[in-house]
Design an enzyme around this catalytic site. Structure first.
Site, short mmCIF file in Angstrom:
data_model
loop_
_atom_site.label_atom_id
_atom_site.label_comp_id
_atom_site.label_asym_id
_atom_site.label_seq_id
_atom_site.Cartn_x
_atom_site.Cartn_y
_atom_site.Cartn_z
N ARG A 85 0.82 -1.21 0.00
CA ARG A 85 0.00 0.00 0.00
C ARG A 85 0.86 1.26 0.00
O ARG A 85 0.51 2.25 -0.63
CB ARG A 85 -0.98 -0.02 1.18
CG ARG A 85 -2.07 -1.04 0.92
CD ARG A 85 -3.14 -1.12 1.99
NE ARG A 85 -4.20 -2.05 1.51
CZ ARG A 85 -5.23 -2.45 2.23
NH1 ARG A 85 -5.38 -2.04 3.48
NH2 ARG A 85 -6.13 -3.27 1.72
N TRP A 133 -6.68 -0.08 -6.80
CA TRP A 133 -6.02 -1.36 -6.48
C TRP A 133 -5.35 -1.31 -5.12
O TRP A 133 -5.22 -0.24 -4.51
CB TRP A 133 -5.08 -1.80 -7.59
CG TRP A 133 -3.93 -0.92 -7.95
CD1 TRP A 133 -3.45 0.17 -7.26
CD2 TRP A 133 -3.11 -1.04 -9.12
NE1 TRP A 133 -2.40 0.71 -7.91
CE2 TRP A 133 -2.15 -0.01 -9.05
CE3 TRP A 133 -3.08 -1.92 -10.19
CZ2 TRP A 133 -1.18 0.16 -10.04
CZ3 TRP A 133 -2.11 -1.74 -11.17
CH2 TRP A 133 -1.18 -0.71 -11.09
N GLU A 134 -4.98 -2.46 -4.65
CA GLU A 134 -4.49 -2.61 -3.26
C GLU A 134 -5.54 -2.13 -2.26
O GLU A 134 -5.21 -1.71 -1.17
CB GLU A 134 -3.17 -1.86 -3.06
CG GLU A 134 -2.03 -2.33 -3.95
CD GLU A 134 -1.58 -3.76 -3.63
OE1 GLU A 134 -1.78 -4.19 -2.49
OE2 GLU A 134 -1.05 -4.43 -4.53
N GLY A 135 -6.80 -2.26 -2.64
CA GLY A 135 -7.90 -1.80 -1.78
C GLY A 135 -8.29 -0.37 -2.12
O GLY A 135 -7.46 0.53 -2.06
N GLN A 167 -9.63 1.39 2.26
CA GLN A 167 -8.62 1.99 3.13
C GLN A 167 -9.29 2.71 4.30
O GLN A 167 -8.83 2.66 5.45
CB GLN A 167 -7.76 3.02 2.38
CG GLN A 167 -7.05 2.50 1.14
CD GLN A 167 -6.10 1.37 1.43
OE1 GLN A 167 -5.44 1.35 2.48
NE2 GLN A 167 -6.06 0.39 0.55
#
Lengths: 640, 640
Positions: free
Chosen positions: B324, B471-473, B478
């Site tokens: 992240r 992406w990556e949440g 988040q």
């Protein structure tokens, strides 16, 4: 006329007899229910059209309006939306100096549009149009814009050229070009910008030299000419800004000319002789691939002077409001398009469980519409799309009234409507394009990773609408127009009138019988009144600061415009909330009741979640001027 | 080690001996002056590295840090930036089921990166790395990310795989794969998502069946696998989430496996036997065309279990902070890249005159940097880029300290650093990617119509960075991680600690000797302290509301995260303002003085123009919960 118009509209949709309602997924369904709500319930458009005695109002009966929207919906859903994705992936191709291939399906859709007589919908009957009020063409253009923005640009650019020729062309010019343009047989363009000058048209260098025969030879390079060359029609009429040999420098030495692609005989018949306007290149752009953005090189191309020598800029300004409202519709269309895709996806896509407990325990996960973060995005999109529609509709009706006043010879009244539009237009253009981009980006966000994939179509909306805050004058230029030219130069008169109107409406809403049953109306009316009063107060504060430092206007302008946008959006939502409350009071049931409850729910979100953005904008407006102006170019970054 | 590392770094840039400083236009120049300011003046990184006795600190001398940044700059400017534009226009091409062609120049640049030993910069020496602190790899990756984001993804994904194997691979797995991954000879991927499940990994369906030989057969389809197949290396090691036959359903039944593209002998030598992982398709995306996003189909591909059965998700989470922060750097890189392009354009492009009178009367128009609206955009970009850099640097140093505590066996201390990173990371990731997108969009806006044209390169930044908030949440995920898991589940402990730190810093700034000479420091310290206190108060308010309605957390989460982002950005700017004021007090002159004055000017803008956004975010956080939650799916839109 009535009969002709209906026939034309009916014939225009022969190929599209059924709407694809219900087949929503990754599709576009014209929001006819909301449009009817805005026309019949939020405002009384039937009464409005009845008053347009000289400008086609009698043709705009409720049935006719309905039919126009229905048929436009069919055309957009069945013919335009299907070729929107290939327009993006295939784009336009330059084949030669006078040959640009448009995307698959564009030409066929355009033919069916022309056959239906749609291009002439709101142009005068004497030029072959249907003579209906201009608002109807705007309502229609939202539908085609959402289905396929770049296709809509072709007839849209023609409208600009038609308006220019109607206002400034002499009889010869009008008889040469107008019939073909109004029928749609030919298209038109506006050729303003040059490589070095962008919005700063004082730098225009294209030359016009008298040819001796009453015509002129135009030479120079124009860039960013949308639909400047294409294969959909036999001829293209360019409206070109250029300088005469004796022109004074700067903005006061620019004249306006009509320059056809192929030469046209004085009787309006087409020749096969090219006129020295060739395409240098078409631009490779972020989006809007369906519309060719041309560099046009004029080499002694023959043209006619439009209007008066050296008054080209002022003449162009006549239509700036129109073209800017068209761009505002691009923002609205992006919001509506992204909202439709997002909503369907959010109902369909299963991921995670609601934090307050599973809402669909029989499914592997809950649909993402249960999640607050997703709802906030959808509600923001809904507020922008449906509130933005109301903003456009209000201004469209004012434009009708202006035309009617003009037709009645009441120039003073017409001028007052024009002033009003001049005040509203930069807000519509600046705010709705920025908000449209936000709504489109929320579309990608709702889709998650799938939103980044082209085949899901929502990212195309982001790329297509990104230009809307730039062309026809950037948001920054709109903001200076609003705060500098419209508000400050006129000593606050436009804002004072406008906010007085908003406060009056808020007070009426507060005291209306409906508000006693729907408490939120009173809360919202109070908030709207407060915001309008503060907007007025902020105008005064900026004026006061500007007396000491003119940069007070420049630094305040963008937040001032956006502030006005949020107040206007909130005003629309209070109008819609009241109309919905009334319908519920009157016993709406079933799906209808759900529609109205959705309106009231969205109004709640508007007032508690979006209108508060004005707080930040106010602080930015009043931030110390040196904090923006004192930094020198060298201080921005070291040379390393 | 010292000597080896220097050699490696030197050899890595043989092909790039000079930096192109000064040739800024449409180019990238690594912001080394600002990086040195952040390292040496804003924080004392030399002292920091001296304390890292067990984790490579002795190698990170000021000279070495300088050299790493200088050589990274040369590499990025001369080798990566030139192939960034073609990467976008040419993209990746799938040739066959195990063949994907990367853009021109990517392979050559990667070879020179590998030869220089850059991939191993911060990995342990026992696996062939340089053993330097991980912060240095982060500082370096900002430089390569800004020059060419998609190229940087290849080594970036490998880092994730390397970390996974170091933490969870047994000796056999480590000896098979790690040396080649750390040298860069092979690359790695993370295979998580599947077509139906996005971020909801509880739905993972890929199967792992014991093969009898201690290995497993993996079968299933993974999507969105960045750099999942390409032609730059001989082998690719996939880290794959899958379910064992006896796995419990949901998130607690997922295990983690290493699966190479080509089978590898136990001694680490490569075979030419493909392992049953083929590319179904590469995605056609909005941006990031230089990195192939693959659908990978595993068909009884042989792999090794990493770590413990059914604990795959928890094991993955170990590295979520790292990946992240990598995505946060994508946001920072977009802001820096867009700022550089915008600033040069704004100094160069002539349009209109300043409203306070011409600033360059000898030119045909003023450069657009004179206009307040343009300055607001540039200052916003500067605040995001240079403040965001500080946010990244702070967290990079905490990660160093965590590794050192771990190496010292002080798990409690390591845990406290990990908790701190766990709190900061969603803010870094969520806020910096959203702010990076804003800065990139302001780049297009500064360029006007030219920003929409691909060859001007600024629109590529917008398209490339758009995925970063997804992406990556997503930002929404988040935000739930921050407010739900980090703040609420831990009864506000992380936010209480954090804001206490910010308030202490603000108080120290307020009372520092420098603040008496630079009055703005006191004003800003007071504003920062107030914002931090309010952030703490808002956490309490949300907790109070959540006691009655859990949706209080979901509805508050995104504005809560963004609020924290603005407070953190302001904190960085006060730090930078203080360091700049000190340098001026100490007699900085000439270009150096201009650099510091630019810092103080930008801090002014930060506090008066950007920090006030917290006001709106606060109102949204506390907006009535039913305004978001009550609307039913049916009420969002009529069926028409």
């Amino acid at each position: 006329m009535m009969q002709n118009s209906v026939q034309a509209i009916r014939s225009g949709v022969r190929a599209a007899s059924t709407r694809r309602v219900g087949a929503r997924n990754m599709s576009y369904v014209a929001p006819l229910r909301d449009m009817k709500f805005q026309l019949d319930e939020v405002r009384n458009t039937e009464e409005h059209y009845k008053k347009l005695a000289k400008t086609g109002g009698e043709g705009a009966s409720p049935d006719m309006v309905d039919m126009i929207l229905q048929e436009s919906a069919k055309f957009a859903e069945n013919e335009l939306y299907p070729c929107n994705e290939t327009a993006d992936s295939v784009g336009c191709k330059q084949i030669g100096p006078n040959e640009v291939k448009t995307p698959p399906g564009f030409k066929e859709a355009y033919q069916s549009f022309v056959e239906g007589g749609w291009q002439g919908l709101s142009f005068p009957e004497k030029f072959g149009g249907q003579g209906l009020p201009s608002s109807l063409a705007l309502f229609q253009s939202e539908i085609t814009s959402t289905a396929n923005w770049t296709w809509t640009m072709f007839p849209g650019l023609s409208k600009g050229a038609i308006n220019t020729l109607i206002a400034h062309g002499d009889d010869l010019v009008q008889s040469k070009y107008l019939e073909k343009l109004v029928s749609g047989e030919w298209t038109g363009t506006m050729c303003l910008t040059e490589p070095h000058c962008g919005s700063d048209l004082a730098q225009v260098a294209t030359k016009a030299v008298p040819a001796g025969n009453g015509k002129y030879k135009i030479s120079g390079t124009k860039i960013f000419i949308s639909c400047g060359e294409h294969d959909m029609v036999d001829n293209i009429v360019h409206c070109v800004l250029a300088r005469l040999p004796d022109a004074p420098p700067g903005i006061k030495g620019i004249s306006l000319f009509s320059v056809p692609k192929f030469k046209v005989n004085d009787d309006g018949t087409l020749t096969d002789e090219l006129n020295g306007a060739t395409v240098g290149r078409i631009e490779n752009k972020m989006g809007c691939h369906g519309s060719p953005t041309c560099e046009l090189i004029f080499d002694e191309a023959e043209g006619e002077l439009l209007g008066v020598e050296h008054k080209g800029m002022r003449q162009m300004f006549t239509f700036i409001n129109t073209s800017r409202v068209g761009t505002a519709i691009q923002g609205l269309a992006a919001a509506e398009g992204a909202y439709q895709l997002s909503l369907e996806y959010a109902k369909d896509r299963l991921a995670m469980r609601s934090l307050t407990g599973s809402k669909f325990p029989d499914k592997v996960a809950d649909p993402i519409i249960v999640h607050p973060g997703v709802r906030q995005m959808l509600l923001t999109q809904k507020c922008i799309a449906e509130g933005g529609r109301g903003m456009i509709y209000d201004s469209a009706l004012i434009a009708d009234e202006m035309a009617e006043a003009e037709a009645n010879g009441d120039h003073k009244k017409a001028q007052s409507y024009d002033d009003r539009l001049g005040f509203l237009t930069p807000i519509l253009k600046g705010f709705l394009t920025e908000a449209g981009l936000e709504a489109a980006n929320l579309g990608i966000q709702t889709y998650g990773g799938h939103g980044y994939i082209k085949s899901n179509r929502v990212e195309q909306i982001v790329r297509d609408v990104r230009i809307a805050s730039v062309w026809e004058g950037t948001t920054q230029i709109q903001a200076l127009d609003l705060l500098g030219r419209k508000v400050m130069l006129q000593k606050l008169k436009p804002i004072t009138q406008h906010t007085a109107g908003v406060m009056k409406f808020a007070f009426n809403a507060f005291t209306s019988p409906t508000s006693s049953k729907y408490g939120s109306i009173r809360t919202h009316a109070a908030k709207l009144g407060k915001a309008a009063a503060e907007w007025q107060y902020l105008s005064l504060r900026v004026a006061q600061r500007a007396a000491g430092n003119k940069d007070a206007i420049g630094t305040a302008s963008v937040p001032y415009l956006m502030y006005g946008g949020y107040v206007s959006l909130a005003e629309q939502w209070l109008k819609q909330e009241m109309a919905a409350a009334k319908a519920l009071e009157n016993g709406a049931e079933g799906a209808e009741a759900e529609f109205y409850k959705g309106k009231i729910a969205a109004a709640q979100f508007m007032f508690s979640n979006l209108l508060p953005r004005t707080g930040y904008l106010k602080e930015q407006m009043l931030a110390p001027i040196p904090d923006t102006m004192d930094i020198t170019p060298e201080q921005f970054a070291p040379s390393n």
